[in-house]
Design an enzyme around this catalytic site. Structure first.
Site, PDB file in Angstrom:
ATOM      1  N   HIS A  34     -41.115 -24.839  50.690  1.00 29.45           N
ATOM      2  CA  HIS A  34     -40.431 -23.964  49.731  1.00 29.45           C
ATOM      3  C   HIS A  34     -40.153 -22.590  50.323  1.00 29.45           C
ATOM      4  CE1 HIS A  34     -41.647 -26.984  46.758  1.00 29.45           C
ATOM      5  NE2 HIS A  34     -40.733 -26.462  45.972  1.00 29.45           N
TER       6      HIS A  34
ATOM      7  N   LYS B 211     -42.288 -18.170  46.480  1.00 27.13           N
ATOM      8  CA  LYS B 211     -42.962 -19.040  45.500  1.00 27.13           C
ATOM      9  C   LYS B 211     -44.426 -18.613  45.371  1.00 27.13           C
ATOM     10  CE  LYS B 211     -43.699 -23.929  44.351  1.00 27.13           C
ATOM     11  NZ  LYS B 211     -43.433 -23.692  42.922  1.00 27.13           N
TER      12      LYS B 211
HETATM   13  N1  LIG Z   1     -39.162 -27.686  37.252  1.00 29.19           N
HETATM   14  C1  LIG Z   1     -38.239 -27.313  38.147  1.00 29.19           C
HETATM   15  O1  LIG Z   1     -37.320 -28.067  38.470  1.00 29.19           O
HETATM   16  C2  LIG Z   1     -38.331 -25.941  38.735  1.00 29.19           C
HETATM   17  C3  LIG Z   1     -37.361 -25.475  39.631  1.00 29.19           C
HETATM   18  C4  LIG Z   1     -37.484 -24.186  40.145  1.00 29.19           C
HETATM   19  C5  LIG Z   1     -38.549 -23.397  39.762  1.00 29.19           C
HETATM   20  N2  LIG Z   1     -39.489 -23.904  38.917  1.00 29.19           N
HETATM   21  C6  LIG Z   1     -40.624 -23.106  38.444  1.00 29.19           C
HETATM   22  O2  LIG Z   1     -40.131 -22.147  37.531  1.00 29.19           O
HETATM   23  C7  LIG Z   1     -40.957 -20.990  37.577  1.00 29.19           C
HETATM   24  C8  LIG Z   1     -40.078 -19.779  37.878  1.00 29.19           C
HETATM   25  O3  LIG Z   1     -39.582 -19.884  39.198  1.00 29.19           O
HETATM   26  P1  LIG Z   1     -38.638 -18.768  39.831  1.00 29.19           P
HETATM   27  O4  LIG Z   1     -38.441 -19.122  41.256  1.00 29.19           O
HETATM   28  O5  LIG Z   1     -37.440 -18.583  38.949  1.00 29.19           O
HETATM   29  O6  LIG Z   1     -39.589 -17.476  39.713  1.00 29.19           O
HETATM   30  P2  LIG Z   1     -39.141 -15.955  39.511  1.00 29.19           P
HETATM   31  O7  LIG Z   1     -40.336 -15.132  39.846  1.00 29.19           O
HETATM   32  O8  LIG Z   1     -37.855 -15.690  40.219  1.00 29.19           O
HETATM   33  O9  LIG Z   1     -38.830 -15.873  37.933  1.00 29.19           O
HETATM   34  C9  LIG Z   1     -39.789 -15.810  36.932  1.00 29.19           C
HETATM   35  C10 LIG Z   1     -39.267 -14.798  35.917  1.00 29.19           C
HETATM   36  O10 LIG Z   1     -40.045 -14.877  34.737  1.00 29.19           O
HETATM   37  C11 LIG Z   1     -40.225 -13.558  34.260  1.00 29.19           C
HETATM   38  N3  LIG Z   1     -41.340 -13.549  33.343  1.00 29.19           N
HETATM   39  C12 LIG Z   1     -42.670 -13.504  33.611  1.00 29.19           C
HETATM   40  N4  LIG Z   1     -43.372 -13.515  32.463  1.00 29.19           N
HETATM   41  C13 LIG Z   1     -42.462 -13.582  31.461  1.00 29.19           C
HETATM   42  C14 LIG Z   1     -42.579 -13.613  30.048  1.00 29.19           C
HETATM   43  N5  LIG Z   1     -43.771 -13.577  29.439  1.00 29.19           N
HETATM   44  N6  LIG Z   1     -41.443 -13.716  29.315  1.00 29.19           N
HETATM   45  C15 LIG Z   1     -40.227 -13.734  29.892  1.00 29.19           C
HETATM   46  N7  LIG Z   1     -40.064 -13.675  31.245  1.00 29.19           N
HETATM   47  C16 LIG Z   1     -41.177 -13.606  31.999  1.00 29.19           C
HETATM   48  C17 LIG Z   1     -40.442 -12.739  35.531  1.00 29.19           C
HETATM   49  O11 LIG Z   1     -40.263 -11.354  35.305  1.00 29.19           O
HETATM   50  C18 LIG Z   1     -39.358 -13.356  36.421  1.00 29.19           C
HETATM   51  O12 LIG Z   1     -38.115 -12.720  36.235  1.00 29.19           O
HETATM   52  C19 LIG Z   1     -42.028 -21.264  38.652  1.00 29.19           C
HETATM   53  O13 LIG Z   1     -43.184 -21.787  38.049  1.00 29.19           O
HETATM   54  C20 LIG Z   1     -41.358 -22.334  39.499  1.00 29.19           C
HETATM   55  O14 LIG Z   1     -42.272 -23.135  40.196  1.00 29.19           O
HETATM   56  C21 LIG Z   1     -39.390 -25.144  38.401  1.00 29.19           C
HETATM   57  O1  LIG Z   2     -38.859 -22.820  43.594  1.00 27.42           O
HETATM   58  C1  LIG Z   2     -39.843 -23.219  42.963  1.00 27.42           C
HETATM   59  O2  LIG Z   2     -40.797 -22.495  42.666  1.00 27.42           O
HETATM   60  C2  LIG Z   2     -39.876 -24.634  42.541  1.00 27.42           C
HETATM   61  N1  LIG Z   2     -40.862 -25.018  41.769  1.00 27.42           N
HETATM   62  C3  LIG Z   2     -41.072 -26.337  41.272  1.00 27.42           C
HETATM   63  C4  LIG Z   2     -42.357 -26.905  41.850  1.00 27.42           C
HETATM   64  O3  LIG Z   2     -43.331 -26.159  42.038  1.00 27.42           O
HETATM   65  O4  LIG Z   2     -42.408 -28.113  42.078  1.00 27.42           O
HETATM   66  C5  LIG Z   2     -39.889 -27.244  41.486  1.00 27.42           C
HETATM   67  C6  LIG Z   2     -39.184 -27.004  42.782  1.00 27.42           C
HETATM   68  C7  LIG Z   2     -38.797 -25.543  42.947  1.00 27.42           C
END
Ligand SMILES: NC(=O)c1ccc[n+]([C@@H]2O[C@H](COP(=O)([O-])OP(=O)(O)OC[C@H]3O[C@@H](n4cnc5c(N)ncnc54)[C@H](O)[C@@H]3O)[C@@H](O)[C@H]2O)c1
Ligand SMILES: O=C(O)C1=N[C@H](C(=O)O)CCC1
EC number: 1.17.1.8
Length: 250
Positions: A135, A139
């Site tokens: 990643h 992250k």
């Molecule tokens: N399931 C998937 O397919 C998938 C894909 C990408 C990322 N993710 C997950 O999504 C999450 C976010 O990832 P990211 O890369 O966008 O992170 P990021 O740090 O860019 O974004 C997170 C955002 O949430 C905000 N935040 C924190 N607490 C909050 C609250 N109480 N209310 C509203 N906003 C709040 C932060 O200020 C930040 O802007 C991580 O857990 C990541 O692993 C999941």
């Molecule tokens: O970018 C991230 O953070 C991602 N989080 C998810 C994970 O932890 O599996 C999905 C992939 C991207």
């Protein structure tokens, strides 16, 4: 037909900002709130949100879901950090609000969902299996939610098939050299500038190996899954873990 009223939490984040654009572009949805850290959750009820897309942090997600479930707002959750204890807590909250639906998707991309499925299918045919997730360096959690889920599915498939423990003669190792142990499956996490979200499942048997690899090259890979989740979660009460349950994957 009236549009689905959707709100995004974590709207300024990497995936949240992409989700905001995807909801705005969807003909059957209306973006009614886009909240960041510190914004009031009451905005959700004031704007009659039907579905929340939760893309924040492991430290914020439980408080947000507590609010949503108490107010009967369905949730599509991409945020990571799921433990058995957290899932049990969620089920307790949901039992007090039986019409509310929550989808937790460790990964919204179709390729990642298929990677997990293929790995689960292949797991019992090979002596050895290890997971490598790769990643971007911003992250905050490791191993990824996807890798953790993949390893759990592999371990469960091997347990059901009565597989022996994996061969591994390692007698001495530097801390971390063999990765994290997730239900007996080694999981290795790489953080590298230039990457987004990638995973390899390496399987090994007598005289052969099989590698299953998936690459998310852009956040757009997660958007169809998020939109599908938002459309389906309102008619699927209770907790659903994994986007595969909303796909026809048999
Ligand atoms: N399931 C998937 O397919 C998938 C894909 C990408 C990322 N993710 C997950 O999504 C999450 C976010 O990832 P990211 O890369 O966008 O992170 P990021 O740090 O860019 O974004 C997170 C955002 O949430 C905000 N935040 C924190 N607490 C909050 C609250 N109480 N209310 C509203 N906003 C709040 C932060 O200020 C930040 O802007 C991580 O857990 C990541 O692993 C999941
Ligand atoms: O970018 C991230 O953070 C991602 N989080 C998810 C994970 O932890 O599996 C999905 C992939 C991207």
């Amino acid at each position: 037909m009236s549009k689905l009223r959707v709100a995004v939490l974590g709207a300024k984040g990497r995936i949240g900002s992409a989700a905001v654009r995807a909801v705005e572009a969807a003909d059957d949805m209306e973006l009614v709130a886009a909240l960041g850290r510190g914004d009031k959750l009451e905005t959700l009820t004031e704007n009659d949100a039907q579905v929340v897309v939760e893309l924040t942090t492991p430290g914020s997600v439980m408080g947000n879901l507590d609010f949503c479930i108490r107010h009967g707002i369905h949730a599509v959750v991409g945020t990571t950090g799921w433990t058995d204890e957290r899932l049990a807590q969620l089920n307790t909250w949901l039992s007090a609000s039986p019409e509310t639906g929550v989808l937790i998707a460790p990964n919204f991309s179709i390729g990642a969902v298929l990677t997990m499925k293929f790995a689960e299918q292949a797991a019992r045919y090979f002596e050895s299996v290890e997971v490598i997730e790769l990643h971007h360096p911003n992250k905050v959690d490791a191993p990824s939610g996807t890798a953790t889920r993949t390893a759990q599915l592999i371990a469960e498939a091997r347990r059901k098939a009565g597989c022996a423990p994996q061969p591994d003669a390692t007698a001495t190792a530097l801390d971390g050299a063999r990765g994290a142990d997730v239900d007996g499956v080694p999981v290795h996490a790489i953080r590298l500038r230039g990457l987004l979200a990638h995973q390899e499942v390496l399987l090994g048997g007598e005289g052969e190996t099989l590698t299953i690899r998936h690459d998310s090259l852009h956040h757009s890979s997660f958007m169809p899954g998020i939109l599908l989740g938002a459309r389906r979660v309102a008619t699927t009460p209770g907790l659903t873990f994994g986007l595969e349950h909303f796909l026809d994957l048999n």
